[in-house]
Design an enzyme around this catalytic site. Structure first.
Site, PDB file in Angstrom:
ATOM      1  N   GLY A  51       8.182   0.140  -8.052  1.00 20.25           N
ATOM      2  CA  GLY A  51       8.261  -1.123  -7.326  1.00 20.25           C
ATOM      3  C   GLY A  51       6.951  -1.388  -6.622  1.00 20.25           C
ATOM      4  CD  GLN A  52       4.046   2.121  -4.795  1.00 23.90           C
ATOM      5  OE1 GLN A  52       3.543   2.227  -5.925  1.00 23.90           O
ATOM      6  NE2 GLN A  52       3.695   2.874  -3.773  1.00 23.90           N
ATOM      7  CG  HIS A  53       6.742  -5.461  -6.924  1.00 26.27           C
ATOM      8  ND1 HIS A  53       7.038  -4.345  -7.668  1.00 26.27           N
ATOM      9  CD2 HIS A  53       7.760  -6.331  -7.132  1.00 26.27           C
ATOM     10  CE1 HIS A  53       8.171  -4.546  -8.319  1.00 26.27           C
ATOM     11  NE2 HIS A  53       8.641  -5.748  -8.006  1.00 26.27           N
ATOM     12  CB  ALA A  54       7.082  -8.893  -2.062  1.00 25.20           C
TER      13      ALA A  54
END
Length: 140
Positions: A51-54
C-alpha cells in the site's frame, strides 16, 4: 465527520455446513460501492509493507480470504487506526483520501482488494508528506 471515521469493519453473510463455508459479498449491497476492479496480494513476507499510498477517487474493501494481515489507516491529521484482518467473512471499508499501509502478513495470507474505480496511476498519492499537505490545504 472525520474521514478516518468513515473506515469501518464489515461483516459478510457466511453460510456453511459439513461441506464447508460460503461467504457472500455483493457490490452495492454488502460492498458500499459498485465493484470496478478486483486484485489480490499474496506471497508477501511478514516484514513487507504494501500500500503506502492514498487514493484521490478510489474506495476499497480489503478482505483476508486466507491467513491474516493488518491495515493501518491514517487521515493525514495525526489520527491512525489499525485493523486486524483475521477472518475470511470480515473486511474493512476504506473511503477515498485515507493513507493505507498493509503489513504483518501471515505466510498463507491472501488479501483480496475490491475497488470502486478502474486503475488510474494519476489518482495515487505515494508520498506521505504530499498527502498531509493536500489534506491540510483541503481543510482551509
Amino acid at each position: 465527520m472525520n474521514v478516518i471515521n468513515k473506515a469501518e469493519m464489515l461483516e459478510f453473510t457466511e453460510r456453511g455446513d459439513e461441506r464447508g463455508h460460503l461467504v457472500i459479498c455483493e457490490g452495492g449491497i454488502d460492498i458500499p460501492f459498485d465493484i470496478k476492479r478486483i486484485f489480490y496480494i499474496y506471497g508477501s513476507d511478514s516484514e513487507v509493507v504494501r500500500g503506502q499510498h492514498a487514493n484521490r477517487n478510489s474506495e476499497f474493501v480489503l478482505i483476508n480470504v486466507a491467513g491474516t494481515s493488518k491495515v493501518s489507516v491514517k487521515d493525514g491529521k495525526g489520527n491512525e487506526t489499525v485493523y486486524a484482518l483475521n477472518r475470511p467473512h470480515t473486511g474493512i471499508y476504506l473511503p477515498k483520501m485515507v493513507w493505507k499501509d498493509m503489513y504483518d502478513f501471515s505466510e498463507d495470507s491472501v488479501l483480496l482488494c475490491l475497488a470502486s474505480t478502474h486503475y488510474d496511476a494519476n489518482e495515487y498519492i505515494r508520498d506521505y508528506d504530499e498527502f498531509v499537505r493536500i489534506i491540510s490545504e483541503e481543510g482551509k
